[in-house]
Design an enzyme around this catalytic site. Structure first.
Site, PDB file in Angstrom:
ATOM      1  N   GLU A 124      57.688  10.341  99.207  1.00 53.54           N
ATOM      2  CA  GLU A 124      57.980  11.785  99.130  1.00 53.54           C
ATOM      3  C   GLU A 124      58.291  12.330 100.520  1.00 53.54           C
ATOM      4  O   GLU A 124      57.830  11.793 101.525  1.00 53.54           O
ATOM      5  CB  GLU A 124      56.758  12.524  98.563  1.00 53.54           C
ATOM      6  CG  GLU A 124      56.829  12.793  97.065  1.00 53.54           C
ATOM      7  CD  GLU A 124      57.765  13.949  96.714  1.00 53.54           C
ATOM      8  OE1 GLU A 124      58.703  14.257  97.480  1.00 53.54           O
ATOM      9  OE2 GLU A 124      57.553  14.540  95.653  1.00 53.54           O
ATOM     10  N   ASP A 125      59.037  13.427 100.560  1.00 53.54           N
ATOM     11  CA  ASP A 125      59.262  14.133 101.820  1.00 53.54           C
ATOM     12  C   ASP A 125      58.025  14.944 102.194  1.00 53.54           C
ATOM     13  O   ASP A 125      57.528  14.874 103.300  1.00 53.54           O
ATOM     14  CB  ASP A 125      60.504  15.040 101.746  1.00 53.54           C
ATOM     15  CG  ASP A 125      60.546  15.913 100.491  1.00 53.54           C
ATOM     16  OD1 ASP A 125      59.614  15.842  99.652  1.00 53.54           O
ATOM     17  OD2 ASP A 125      61.519  16.676 100.344  1.00 53.54           O
TER      18      ASP A 125
ATOM     19  N   ASP B 205      53.025  19.320  98.563  1.00 50.88           N
ATOM     20  CA  ASP B 205      52.666  20.722  98.738  1.00 50.88           C
ATOM     21  C   ASP B 205      51.567  21.075  97.737  1.00 50.88           C
ATOM     22  O   ASP B 205      50.403  20.807  97.979  1.00 50.88           O
ATOM     23  CB  ASP B 205      53.947  21.544  98.554  1.00 50.88           C
ATOM     24  CG  ASP B 205      53.762  23.002  98.879  1.00 50.88           C
ATOM     25  OD1 ASP B 205      53.055  23.305  99.839  1.00 50.88           O
ATOM     26  OD2 ASP B 205      54.333  23.856  98.173  1.00 50.88           O
ATOM     27  N   THR B 206      51.915  21.617  96.574  1.00 52.63           N
ATOM     28  CA  THR B 206      50.886  21.889  95.568  1.00 52.63           C
ATOM     29  C   THR B 206      50.345  20.599  94.957  1.00 52.63           C
ATOM     30  O   THR B 206      49.242  20.574  94.418  1.00 52.63           O
ATOM     31  CB  THR B 206      51.451  22.746  94.420  1.00 52.63           C
ATOM     32  OG1 THR B 206      52.505  22.016  93.778  1.00 52.63           O
ATOM     33  CG2 THR B 206      51.991  24.065  94.930  1.00 52.63           C
ATOM     34  N   GLY B 207      51.164  19.544  94.991  1.00 54.09           N
ATOM     35  CA  GLY B 207      50.765  18.279  94.370  1.00 54.09           C
ATOM     36  C   GLY B 207      51.218  18.171  92.919  1.00 54.09           C
ATOM     37  O   GLY B 207      51.054  17.125  92.287  1.00 54.09           O
TER      38      GLY B 207
ATOM     39  N   THR C 149      54.261  18.098  91.550  1.00 46.44           N
ATOM     40  CA  THR C 149      55.339  17.121  91.340  1.00 46.44           C
ATOM     41  C   THR C 149      54.771  15.712  91.327  1.00 46.44           C
ATOM     42  O   THR C 149      55.039  14.911  90.420  1.00 46.44           O
ATOM     43  CB  THR C 149      56.370  17.219  92.489  1.00 46.44           C
ATOM     44  OG1 THR C 149      56.805  18.561  92.608  1.00 46.44           O
ATOM     45  CG2 THR C 149      57.554  16.307  92.245  1.00 46.44           C
ATOM     46  N   LEU C 150      53.968  15.431  92.325  1.00 41.88           N
ATOM     47  CA  LEU C 150      53.411  14.098  92.482  1.00 41.88           C
ATOM     48  C   LEU C 150      52.489  13.743  91.323  1.00 41.88           C
ATOM     49  O   LEU C 150      52.509  12.621  90.813  1.00 41.88           O
ATOM     50  CB  LEU C 150      52.629  14.071  93.792  1.00 41.88           C
ATOM     51  CG  LEU C 150      52.413  12.718  94.406  1.00 41.88           C
ATOM     52  CD1 LEU C 150      53.717  11.961  94.500  1.00 41.88           C
ATOM     53  CD2 LEU C 150      51.820  12.904  95.793  1.00 41.88           C
TER      54      LEU C 150
ATOM     55  N   ASP D  93      65.148  20.748 102.348  1.00 43.16           N
ATOM     56  CA  ASP D  93      66.240  21.712 102.198  1.00 43.16           C
ATOM     57  C   ASP D  93      65.751  23.133 101.962  1.00 43.16           C
ATOM     58  O   ASP D  93      64.607  23.389 101.614  1.00 43.16           O
ATOM     59  CB  ASP D  93      67.101  21.326 100.992  1.00 43.16           C
ATOM     60  CG  ASP D  93      66.375  21.590  99.671  1.00 43.16           C
ATOM     61  OD1 ASP D  93      65.209  21.160  99.530  1.00 43.16           O
ATOM     62  OD2 ASP D  93      66.951  22.261  98.790  1.00 43.16           O
TER      63      ASP D  93
HETATM   64  P1  IMP Z   1      54.800  20.225  95.090  1.00 46.11           P
HETATM   65  O1  IMP Z   1      55.040  19.836  93.667  1.00 46.11           O
HETATM   66  O2  IMP Z   1      54.413  21.670  95.227  1.00 46.11           O
HETATM   67  O3  IMP Z   1      53.834  19.332  95.817  1.00 46.11           O
HETATM   68  O4  IMP Z   1      56.191  20.226  95.793  1.00 46.11           O
HETATM   69  C1  IMP Z   1      56.706  19.161  96.443  1.00 46.11           C
HETATM   70  C2  IMP Z   1      58.190  19.334  96.583  1.00 46.11           C
HETATM   71  O5  IMP Z   1      58.588  20.682  96.890  1.00 46.11           O
HETATM   72  C3  IMP Z   1      58.632  18.505  97.759  1.00 46.11           C
HETATM   73  O6  IMP Z   1      58.949  17.208  97.350  1.00 46.11           O
HETATM   74  C4  IMP Z   1      59.824  19.279  98.267  1.00 46.11           C
HETATM   75  O7  IMP Z   1      60.981  18.863  97.572  1.00 46.11           O
HETATM   76  C5  IMP Z   1      59.547  20.714  97.923  1.00 46.11           C
HETATM   77  N1  IMP Z   1      58.990  21.421  99.090  1.00 46.11           N
HETATM   78  C6  IMP Z   1      57.703  21.776  99.283  1.00 46.11           C
HETATM   79  N2  IMP Z   1      57.543  22.392 100.456  1.00 46.11           N
HETATM   80  C7  IMP Z   1      58.750  22.420 101.063  1.00 46.11           C
HETATM   81  C8  IMP Z   1      59.229  22.923 102.322  1.00 46.11           C
HETATM   82  O8  IMP Z   1      58.498  23.484 103.168  1.00 46.11           O
HETATM   83  N3  IMP Z   1      60.551  22.747 102.550  1.00 46.11           N
HETATM   84  C9  IMP Z   1      61.403  22.150 101.690  1.00 46.11           C
HETATM   85  N4  IMP Z   1      60.988  21.655 100.503  1.00 46.11           N
HETATM   86  C10 IMP Z   1      59.676  21.800 100.181  1.00 46.11           C
HETATM   87 MG    MG Z   2      61.051  16.584  97.062  1.00 45.70          MG
END
Ligand code: IMP
Ligand code: MG
Length: 190
Positions: free
Chosen positions: A92-93, A96-98, A100-101, A152
Site C-alpha cells: 500500500e501507499d 489511513d482509516t484502515g 481499505t486494507l 494523488d
Molecule cells: P484507508 O482505507 O482510509 O486506510 O485509505 C487508504 C487509501 O486512501 C490509501 O491507499 C490512499 O489511496 C488514500 N489516501 C489516504 N490518505 C491519503 C493522502 O494523504 N493522500 C493521498 N491519498 C490518501
Molecule cells: Mg491507495
C-alpha cells in the site's frame, strides 16, 4: 501564512524507507517465492522501488479497488495469479482509516494464501478506525494530507519524486492543479 505545500520526504529519505521495508520482507520471505501485490494506483511507485530492492526472485501482481459510499470499497480489477498456498505481500501507499486494507485482507485471506502480510510506505495511525495488521512500514506520518510518490489528489501528482504535505487543501479543492508550479521540479520553473 504557511506555504500551500511543503516537502515531507525527499528522495534520499524515500530510499531509506524502501530499504527498511525491503530488508523486512527479505528476512521473512526471501526464500519463499512470494507474490508481491500492489494496490493500484497509489502503490505503483513505491512498489516499483520496493521490488527492485528485493534480492530474490518473486512474482508481481496488482489489483484495483473502487470506493463506493463512506469507507466502503470493492475490487474493481482482480489479481491474475492464484494466491492459494502462496506467500503474499500486499503493498500500500498509505494506511489511513484502515478500512481499505481491512476489506482487502478479508478478501485475500479467503483465497487461502500460506501467509498474507502488509507493507506500506506510510502509516497515519492517528486516523485509524479499524485495527489492521501492518507488518512493515516505511514512515509514520501525522494527520496531514500528502501527495506524490504515487499518492494523488483527484488523480494528480502521483508522478512526483518526493512526498509533499498539502497545507492548503481548499486551494486544491478549488483547482486540482493549484500546486503544480510549487511541487514539480522542486518548485523550479520548467
Ligand atoms: P484507508 O482505507 O482510509 O486506510 O485509505 C487508504 C487509501 O486512501 C490509501 O491507499 C490512499 O489511496 C488514500 N489516501 C489516504 N490518505 C491519503 C493522502 O494523504 N493522500 C493521498 N491519498 C490518501
Ligand atoms: Mg491507495
Amino acid at each position: 501564512m504557511s506555504s500551500p505545500s511543503e516537502l515531507l520526504l525527499d528522495t534520499a529519505q524515500l530510499t531509506r524507507a524502501v530499504s527498511a521495508v525491503s530488508a523486512g520482507v527479505t528476512r521473512q520471505l526471501g526464500e519463499r517465492d512470494p507474490v508481491i501485490v500492489g494496490v493500484l494506483k497509489g502503490a505503483v511507485v513505491f512498489m516499483a522501488d520496493l521490488v527492485r530492492a528485493l534480492p530474490f526472485s518473486c512474482q508481481l501482481d496488482f489489483l484495483s479497488i473502487s470506493a463506493f459510499g463512506r469507507g466502503r470499497v470493492r475490487i474493481e480489477s482482480d489479481l491474475s495469479l492464484d494466491i492459494e498456498a502462496r506467500h503474499v505481500v500486499l503493498v500500500e501507499d498509505i494506511v489511513d482509516t484502515g478500512l481499505t486494507l481491512s476489506y482487502l485482507l478479508r478478501t485475500l485471506e479467503a483465497r487461502n494464501p500460506s501467509s498474507l502480510s502488509v507493507a506500506t510506505l506510510l502509516d497515519r495511525p492517528a486516523r485509524r478506525l479499524v485495527e489492521v495488521p501492518v507488518k512493515w512500514t516505511g514512515v509514520d506520518i501525522d494527520d496531514r494530507f500528502v501527495i506524490g510518490y504515487g499518492m494523488d489528489f483527484e488523480g494528480r501528482y502521483r508522478n512526483l519524486r518526493e512526498v509533499w504535505v498539502v497545507n492548503d487543501l481548499s486551494a486544491l479543492v478549488d483547482d486540482p492543479d493549484a500546486l503544480e508550479s510549487d511541487v514539480f521540479m522542486g518548485g523550479k520553473a520548467w
